[in-house]
Scaffold this motif. Structure first.
Motif, PDB file in Angstrom:
ATOM      1  N   CYS A 193       0.064 -17.470  86.759  1.00 21.67           N
ATOM      2  CA  CYS A 193      -1.008 -16.792  86.032  1.00 21.67           C
ATOM      3  C   CYS A 193      -2.367 -17.199  86.587  1.00 21.67           C
ATOM      4  O   CYS A 193      -3.243 -16.353  86.802  1.00 21.67           O
ATOM      5  N   ILE A 194      -2.551 -18.498  86.838  1.00 20.20           N
ATOM      6  CA  ILE A 194      -3.822 -18.982  87.386  1.00 20.20           C
ATOM      7  C   ILE A 194      -4.057 -18.400  88.782  1.00 20.20           C
ATOM      8  O   ILE A 194      -5.179 -17.994  89.124  1.00 20.20           O
ATOM      9  N   GLU A 195      -2.996 -18.321  89.589  1.00 15.28           N
ATOM     10  CA  GLU A 195      -3.129 -17.710  90.914  1.00 15.28           C
ATOM     11  C   GLU A 195      -3.550 -16.245  90.791  1.00 15.28           C
ATOM     12  O   GLU A 195      -4.410 -15.771  91.551  1.00 15.28           O
ATOM     13  N   PHE A 196      -2.962 -15.543  89.826  1.00 13.21           N
ATOM     14  CA  PHE A 196      -3.317 -14.133  89.600  1.00 13.21           C
ATOM     15  C   PHE A 196      -4.792 -14.011  89.241  1.00 13.21           C
ATOM     16  O   PHE A 196      -5.496 -13.111  89.738  1.00 13.21           O
ATOM     17  N   LEU A 197      -5.284 -14.900  88.392  1.00 16.44           N
ATOM     18  CA  LEU A 197      -6.685 -14.843  87.985  1.00 16.44           C
ATOM     19  C   LEU A 197      -7.614 -15.107  89.174  1.00 16.44           C
ATOM     20  O   LEU A 197      -8.636 -14.438  89.329  1.00 16.44           O
ATOM     21  N   HIS A 198      -7.256 -16.062  90.010  1.00 21.58           N
ATOM     22  CA  HIS A 198      -8.095 -16.378  91.158  1.00 21.58           C
ATOM     23  C   HIS A 198      -8.103 -15.251  92.186  1.00 21.58           C
ATOM     24  O   HIS A 198      -9.065 -15.106  92.944  1.00 21.58           O
ATOM     25  N   LEU A 199      -7.053 -14.467  92.208  1.00 17.58           N
ATOM     26  CA  LEU A 199      -6.955 -13.364  93.161  1.00 17.58           C
ATOM     27  C   LEU A 199      -7.522 -12.057  92.618  1.00 17.58           C
ATOM     28  O   LEU A 199      -7.742 -11.105  93.378  1.00 17.58           O
ATOM     29  N   ASN A 200      -7.772 -12.001  91.292  1.00 15.76           N
ATOM     30  CA  ASN A 200      -8.157 -10.723  90.683  1.00 15.76           C
ATOM     31  C   ASN A 200      -9.362 -10.810  89.756  1.00 15.76           C
ATOM     32  O   ASN A 200      -9.636  -9.858  89.019  1.00 15.76           O
ATOM     33  N   TYR A 201     -10.106 -11.925  89.775  1.00 14.61           N
ATOM     34  CA  TYR A 201     -11.220 -12.087  88.845  1.00 14.61           C
ATOM     35  C   TYR A 201     -12.300 -11.018  89.020  1.00 14.61           C
ATOM     36  O   TYR A 201     -13.094 -10.765  88.114  1.00 14.61           O
ATOM     37  N   ASP A 202     -12.342 -10.378  90.210  1.00 13.77           N
ATOM     38  CA  ASP A 202     -13.374  -9.378  90.467  1.00 13.77           C
ATOM     39  C   ASP A 202     -13.032  -8.020  89.849  1.00 13.77           C
ATOM     40  O   ASP A 202     -13.857  -7.106  89.866  1.00 13.77           O
ATOM     41  N   GLN A 257     -28.743  -8.557  90.627  1.00  4.40           N
ATOM     42  CA  GLN A 257     -28.234  -7.447  89.833  1.00  4.40           C
ATOM     43  C   GLN A 257     -26.848  -6.999  90.266  1.00  4.40           C
ATOM     44  O   GLN A 257     -26.177  -6.249  89.547  1.00  4.40           O
ATOM     45  N   GLU A 258     -26.395  -7.437  91.441  1.00  9.69           N
ATOM     46  CA  GLU A 258     -25.069  -7.048  91.924  1.00  9.69           C
ATOM     47  C   GLU A 258     -24.005  -8.114  91.668  1.00  9.69           C
ATOM     48  O   GLU A 258     -22.811  -7.857  91.811  1.00  9.69           O
ATOM     49  N   ILE A 259     -24.424  -9.332  91.315  1.00 12.78           N
ATOM     50  CA  ILE A 259     -23.476 -10.438  91.139  1.00 12.78           C
ATOM     51  C   ILE A 259     -22.438 -10.126  90.076  1.00 12.78           C
ATOM     52  O   ILE A 259     -21.261 -10.457  90.205  1.00 12.78           O
ATOM     53  N   ALA A 260     -22.852  -9.457  89.012  1.00 15.24           N
ATOM     54  CA  ALA A 260     -21.916  -9.125  87.929  1.00 15.24           C
ATOM     55  C   ALA A 260     -20.724  -8.350  88.459  1.00 15.24           C
ATOM     56  O   ALA A 260     -19.575  -8.606  88.065  1.00 15.24           O
ATOM     57  N   ASP A 261     -20.977  -7.390  89.354  1.00 11.83           N
ATOM     58  CA  ASP A 261     -19.893  -6.591  89.923  1.00 11.83           C
ATOM     59  C   ASP A 261     -18.955  -7.452  90.768  1.00 11.83           C
ATOM     60  O   ASP A 261     -17.751  -7.225  90.793  1.00 11.83           O
ATOM     61  N   TYR A 262     -19.531  -8.433  91.458  1.00  6.23           N
ATOM     62  CA  TYR A 262     -18.725  -9.298  92.328  1.00  6.23           C
ATOM     63  C   TYR A 262     -17.728 -10.145  91.531  1.00  6.23           C
ATOM     64  O   TYR A 262     -16.695 -10.543  92.054  1.00  6.23           O
ATOM     65  N   VAL A 263     -18.072 -10.437  90.296  1.00  2.78           N
ATOM     66  CA  VAL A 263     -17.199 -11.306  89.500  1.00  2.78           C
ATOM     67  C   VAL A 263     -16.486 -10.553  88.376  1.00  2.78           C
ATOM     68  O   VAL A 263     -15.913 -11.173  87.470  1.00  2.78           O
ATOM     69  N   GLY A 264     -16.497  -9.235  88.422  1.00  2.00           N
ATOM     70  CA  GLY A 264     -15.673  -8.455  87.506  1.00  2.00           C
ATOM     71  C   GLY A 264     -16.215  -8.267  86.110  1.00  2.00           C
ATOM     72  O   GLY A 264     -15.458  -7.957  85.189  1.00  2.00           O
ATOM     73  N   VAL A 265     -17.537  -8.459  85.920  1.00  2.00           N
ATOM     74  CA  VAL A 265     -18.138  -8.229  84.600  1.00  2.00           C
ATOM     75  C   VAL A 265     -18.888  -6.894  84.660  1.00  2.00           C
ATOM     76  O   VAL A 265     -19.862  -6.754  85.401  1.00  2.00           O
ATOM     77  N   ALA A 266     -18.430  -5.930  83.896  1.00  2.00           N
ATOM     78  CA  ALA A 266     -18.947  -4.565  84.005  1.00  2.00           C
ATOM     79  C   ALA A 266     -20.393  -4.447  83.545  1.00  2.00           C
ATOM     80  O   ALA A 266     -21.185  -3.721  84.129  1.00  2.00           O
ATOM     81  N   SER A 267     -20.757  -5.170  82.498  1.00  2.00           N
ATOM     82  CA  SER A 267     -22.111  -5.070  81.935  1.00  2.00           C
ATOM     83  C   SER A 267     -22.991  -6.193  82.489  1.00  2.00           C
ATOM     84  O   SER A 267     -22.661  -7.380  82.354  1.00  2.00           O
ATOM     85  N   ARG A 268     -24.120  -5.812  83.089  1.00  4.68           N
ATOM     86  CA  ARG A 268     -25.028  -6.831  83.630  1.00  4.68           C
ATOM     87  C   ARG A 268     -25.660  -7.645  82.508  1.00  4.68           C
ATOM     88  O   ARG A 268     -25.891  -8.846  82.646  1.00  4.68           O
ATOM     89  N   GLN A 269     -25.964  -6.978  81.404  1.00  8.40           N
ATOM     90  CA  GLN A 269     -26.529  -7.694  80.258  1.00  8.40           C
ATOM     91  C   GLN A 269     -25.543  -8.731  79.726  1.00  8.40           C
ATOM     92  O   GLN A 269     -25.932  -9.865  79.410  1.00  8.40           O
ATOM     93  N   TYR A 270     -24.282  -8.333  79.631  1.00  2.00           N
ATOM     94  CA  TYR A 270     -23.247  -9.264  79.160  1.00  2.00           C
ATOM     95  C   TYR A 270     -23.061 -10.404  80.158  1.00  2.00           C
ATOM     96  O   TYR A 270     -22.874 -11.556  79.768  1.00  2.00           O
ATOM     97  N   PHE A 271     -23.132 -10.098  81.460  1.00  2.00           N
ATOM     98  CA  PHE A 271     -23.015 -11.131  82.490  1.00  2.00           C
ATOM     99  C   PHE A 271     -24.131 -12.159  82.331  1.00  2.00           C
ATOM    100  O   PHE A 271     -23.890 -13.368  82.389  1.00  2.00           O
TER     101      PHE A 271
END
Length: 303
Positions: A193-202, A257-271
């Protein structure tokens, strides 16, 4: 005294087994009424399959399906019932036992526990019921015990006591082996599960995606992950994403403003809210602090 294996007096005084009932029985299309015993009961499935319903608390009922080669050990005073449905019969071997004070030829329960750590562990960790799959070691000891009891109906002797001690040791060791196996399997699921998260966090992933990746029910994965890591799946994923964001802010020129997308958080405000909660700084403040530290270091190195 009470027939529970967890009675404290068994570990302090000298007690030997007392047998109340032992029999083979083939069941067919039968539903038993709820009942309990003053004794501990072992129900061993020889063939077929059945269901055992157990009441483990007020308004709490658990159902266990027993198949060939499996057995259930029920503590004294635990309400339960047997349910056999369908055309296929099931055949069982049942033994009900308690304890009586005294010592004959063989060791007492206390003496056996002193020699076998697994028995001590079994007796010191109470359960309403225990279900194990048997490689026929328990069945061999169980049927040998029942045969001896049948032949010595009036007064079971030292042989019956020794066979019971053998049965107890085999059950205790089998439980230890099962728990070690379960722990190893759990470790494997957590690692995957941890490996999956590290491979898919974006990506936009949720708990059901993580569970599907390791072939587990979402609720079960959530429970074992929290127990193993001390964090929920969502909290671990958020921590991973914020650590990645911190690295990207610190070591790259990717626009904030693009970092949120790199880490899989859709909302920049939420990021921004998550990042400040995780680091104590907004992304802008964090990058500014990094750049300031770099400049200071460069100036000190130049001097």
């Amino acid at each position: 005294m009470n027939g529970s294996l967890f009675e404290p007096r068994l570990r302090d005084g000298d007690y030997i087994p007392r047998f109340f009932a032992y029999y083979y029985k083939q069941w067919h299309d039968y539903t038993m009424s709820y009942h309990d015993h003053h004794s501990t009961e072992i129900m061993y499935m020889i063939s077929g399959f059945c269901r055992v319903d157990v009441q483990t608390g007020e308004n709490v009922e658990e159902s266990i399906t027993l198949r060939k080669g499996e057995f259930i050990m029920l503590d004294a005073g635990v309400p339960h019932r047997l349910v056999v449905e369908g055309e296929q019969p099931c055949r069982m071997l049942n033994v009900e036992f308690g304890f009586t004070e005294g010592v004959r030829v063989g060791p007492s329960i206390r003496q056996m526990a002193a020699e076998e750590q697994e028995v001590t562990t079994l007796m010191s960790r109470p359960f309403p019921y225990l279900v194990l799959s048997d490689p026929e070691e328990v069945y061999y000891a169980l049927k040998s015990l029942v045969l001896e009891l049948d032949q010595r109906k009036e007064q079971p002797g030292a042989m019956a006591e020794m066979l019971f001690m053998q049965l107890l040791v085999r059950i205790a060791r089998l439980r230890e082996e099962a728990e070690r196996s379960n722990t190893q399997q759990t470790d494997m699921y957590i690692k995957r599960c941890i490996e999956f998260l590290h491979l898919n966090y974006d990506r936009d992933i949720v708990v059901k995606d993580m569970a599907a990746a390791v072939n587990l029910h979402p609720g079960y994965l959530h429970r074992i992950f929290k127990k193993h890591t001390g964090q929920t799946l969502t909290a671990y994923l958020t921590m991973l994403r914020m650590d990645k964001a911190r690295m990207l802010l610190q070591q790259t020129d990717i626009p904030i403003q693009e970092i949120a997308d790199y880490v899989g958080v859709a909302s920049r405000q939420y990021f921004h809210m998550l990042f400040k909660k995780h680091t104590g700084k907004t992304p802008v403040e964090y990058r500014s602090a990094v750049e300031r530290n770099v400049r200071n270091y460069a100036e000190e190195d130049g001097s």
